[in-house]
Scaffold this active site. Structure first.
Site, PDB file in Angstrom:
ATOM      1  N   GLU A  41       5.182  -7.583 -12.319  1.00 55.84           N
ATOM      2  CA  GLU A  41       4.221  -6.729 -11.622  1.00 55.84           C
ATOM      3  C   GLU A  41       4.280  -5.295 -12.168  1.00 55.84           C
ATOM      4  O   GLU A  41       5.357  -4.746 -12.390  1.00 55.84           O
ATOM      5  CB  GLU A  41       4.575  -6.738 -10.127  1.00 55.84           C
ATOM      6  CG  GLU A  41       3.769  -5.811  -9.246  1.00 55.84           C
ATOM      7  CD  GLU A  41       4.243  -5.832  -7.798  1.00 55.84           C
ATOM      8  OE1 GLU A  41       3.517  -5.348  -6.929  1.00 55.84           O
ATOM      9  OE2 GLU A  41       5.364  -6.357  -7.530  1.00 55.84           O
ATOM     10  N   LYS A 116      -3.609  -7.979  -6.373  1.00 53.74           N
ATOM     11  CA  LYS A 116      -2.691  -8.233  -5.266  1.00 53.74           C
ATOM     12  C   LYS A 116      -3.441  -8.251  -3.941  1.00 53.74           C
ATOM     13  O   LYS A 116      -4.271  -7.369  -3.664  1.00 53.74           O
ATOM     14  CB  LYS A 116      -1.593  -7.164  -5.257  1.00 53.74           C
ATOM     15  CG  LYS A 116      -0.394  -7.501  -4.391  1.00 53.74           C
ATOM     16  CD  LYS A 116       0.749  -6.524  -4.670  1.00 53.74           C
ATOM     17  CE  LYS A 116       2.019  -6.887  -3.937  1.00 53.74           C
ATOM     18  NZ  LYS A 116       3.123  -5.962  -4.283  1.00 53.74           N
ATOM     19  N   CYS A 156       3.916 -10.707  -6.369  1.00 53.47           N
ATOM     20  CA  CYS A 156       5.032 -10.358  -5.480  1.00 53.47           C
ATOM     21  C   CYS A 156       4.804 -10.770  -4.024  1.00 53.47           C
ATOM     22  O   CYS A 156       4.952 -11.913  -3.669  1.00 53.47           O
ATOM     23  CB  CYS A 156       5.344  -8.862  -5.597  1.00 53.47           C
ATOM     24  SG  CYS A 156       7.033  -8.451  -5.069  1.00 53.47           S
TER      25      CYS A 156
END
Length: 565
Positions: A41, A116, A156
């Site tokens: 990330e 994300k 994540c």
């Protein structure tokens, strides 16, 4: 389809340097006949980039670097695909105007393939300050050797959606459930997930759940390295569709590995690291990277002969090497002879540098000046704090003169209740054990002196023939030695009791009633709550604290100073 995992240690904000690192790893992937390179990330920025993300010139610079990286990869490595984490600009008038995104570099160009969805705002995370949330899950198709694979991509926190495992409650969005209908062949998770106690186990459980739920293999790629107070442990891995590990990368170290999606691997025979050994590894990496990334080549420590400064000295030696550790003993008239001897013996075991500067004359000069100028006699806590501040001033002077990184040696118990002195023992560029309660300091030191730590000591080039901390230091009653026959228990409850109450208040967020149910008296609890409140102004001026727990007293502790009693 052959994947290459690049577990990278970026420098936050070093866009050019991080791009070069990605290019280097792409070369290794090419040599391994990889089809796709996976990086963590925000790999182009390093995580967390914080308010650097608000600098428009850096956002624009990012795109220029990304263009050049894409061309360089194509010229050197042809059609190899590379997934890179970036901060993607949104062209509208609303704020925040960025996505936390993954782009795929292919054939000299790049395109966004994932954004994300779940933006964490707990503990140290503050992603909604910088990013907007994507609303849809990301799936891409890749055709390799006439076969098409559907890849689900999560970033994540998008993986952390099982309340029964991660415990923070159900998110409004659940990317793992949404991916079920997409019929993917593989799940990717590109992360910058910092180390905390028991994180390995939680991460394994949450990943295993996703792999089993979707019935696909999972590749988890994590950042490595320390950035300010956060320590990233790496520990990237691959799981099969049954949620069992078939490949494991290194902990607390840069590493790479490749895997073909059609390759059947045996289950990993995991050697489970003890929690205490992982804590030591994390702290060593924290000191090593903080020094390197901030431009320090050596460290300075005030060595008292007590257990806290002894532990910090061992960690610093493991991180930087014995020749780069400089200790200063600064005895006063209250310093015991055994503490002076213990400090010298520790230095000999570690083979580090030691100088001694007595503060008796300096202290006498202070006392004389107050009497002659103000007719004021320093006594009690004032006298004790002057001693600590003399030592702090001497250490800062030496650190300035020699460009040493001054390491603060206070533990979490002391920081919590204010058993520390501003501009004295709190001085420093980094608080190494500020997220370790005193009882855990003892545990870590006893582990270091045990046979269980032998392999670690070998790896860090520490003496394996003797107890590295030593019984004299481990067994002596804790004392600041700022007054005659002083012990910590003169002012504080025993640490075995204090730390249980502190953990209940700080990490577990328990109120008075719940703490009483744990067996603590109301008087004990209220005293400690009062001490925590009174010490808040000190903590606001403390150096960065290497984070180990779910609630450190550092950047994730956001309590006002001026509050009612």
């Amino acid at each position: 389809m052959n994947f290459f995992i690049a577990q990278l240690n970026p420098i936050v904000g070093d866009l050019e340097g991080n791009a070069k690192k990605i290019l280097t790893e792409t070369g290794k992937a090419y040599s391994n006949c990889a089809d796709m390179v996976l990086t963590p990330e925000l790999s182009l920025w390093g995580y967390p980039a914080k308010d650097l993300l608000l600098k428009k010139n850096l956002i624009e610079r990012q795109y220029s670097i990304l263009d050049q990286l894409s061309i360089s990869i194509f010229k050197k490595y042809g059609n190899l695909s590379v997934a890179v984490g970036i901060a993607e600009k949104i062209d509208d008038s609303f704020f925040p105007n960025l996505y936390n995104s993954i782009v795929l570099i292919e054939r000299g160009k790049w395109k966004t393939i994932a954004r994300k969805i779940i933006l964490p705002t707990y503990e140290v995370f503050d992603e909604k300050r910088y990013f907007r949330s994507e609303q849809r899950v990301s799936v891409i198709s890749k055709t390799i050797k006439n076969k098409t694979y559907k890849l689900g991509i999560t970033i994540c926190e998008d993986l952390w959606v099982n309340e029964n495992i991660e415990g923070r409650g159900i998110h409004k969005k659940n990317p793992i459930i949404d991916l079920k209908s997409k019929k993917i062949d593989l799940l990717l998770n590109l992360s910058a997930s910092p180390y905390t106690f028991k994180k390995f186990n939680l991460r394994n459980k949450i990943s295993s759940f996703a792999a089993k739920y979707l019935q696909v293999p999972l590749i988890y790629v994590n950042q490595i390295g320390a950035n300010d107070d956060l320590i990233f442990d790496g520990n990237s891995f691959i799981m099969n569709k049954n949620g069992s590990k078939i490949k494991q990368l290194k902990s607390f170290s840069e590493d790479t590995s490749s895997w073909d999606i059609n390759e059947n691997l045996n289950l990993v025979d995991e050697k489970i690291s003890s929690e205490i050994s992982s804590v030591f590894d994390a702290l060593v990496l924290g000191v090593k990277d903080y020094a390197k990334k901030c431009g320090f080549r050596s460290a300075l420590i005030g060595l008292s002969g007590g257990i806290d400064s002894a532990l910090v000295s061992v960690i610093a030696t493991a991180a930087l090497g014995s020749e780069k550790i400089f200790c200063v003993s600064m005895p006063s008239k209250w310093s015991s002879e055994h503490s002076k001897i213990d400090a010298k013996d520790l230095v000999a075991r570690l083979n580090i540098n030691l100088n001694t500067i007595s503060i008796e004359n300096i202290m006498s000069s202070f006392e004389k000046s107050f009497i002659e100028s103000l007719n004021f006699k320093t006594e009690g806590i004032t006298n004790q704090n002057i001693q600590s501040r003399i030592r702090g001033t001497l250490l800062m002077a030496l650190a300035n003169q020699e460009n040493h990184l001054l390491l603060s040696t206070g533990n979490k118990s002391e920081l919590a209740v204010g058993y520390c002195t501003l501009y004295g023992d709190m001085n420093g560029g980094l608080s190494v054990i500020g997220d370790l309660y005193k009882t855990n300091v003892f545990k870590l030191c006893r582990w270091l002196d045990s046979k269980d730590s032998i392999e670690h000591r070998k790896a860090y080039k520490l003496d394996t023939k003797v107890k590295i901390i030593g019984d004299q230091i481990c067994n002596k009653p804790p004392s600041a030695e700022l007054g005659p026959d002083q012990l910590d228990t003169d002012s504080l409850p025993p640490y075995s009791l204090l730390d249980k109450i502190l953990k209940g208040i700080i990490e577990e967020k328990k109120d008075l009633q719940l703490l009483e149910q744990d067996g603590h008296t109301k008087e004990q609890i209220l005293k400690i709550i009062t001490l925590i409140k009174k010490a808040e102004f000190k903590r606001k001026q403390a150096p960065p604290i290497l984070k180990l727990s779910s609630q450190s007293l550092g950047s994730d502790w956001r309590v006002p100073i001026a509050i009612s009693n």
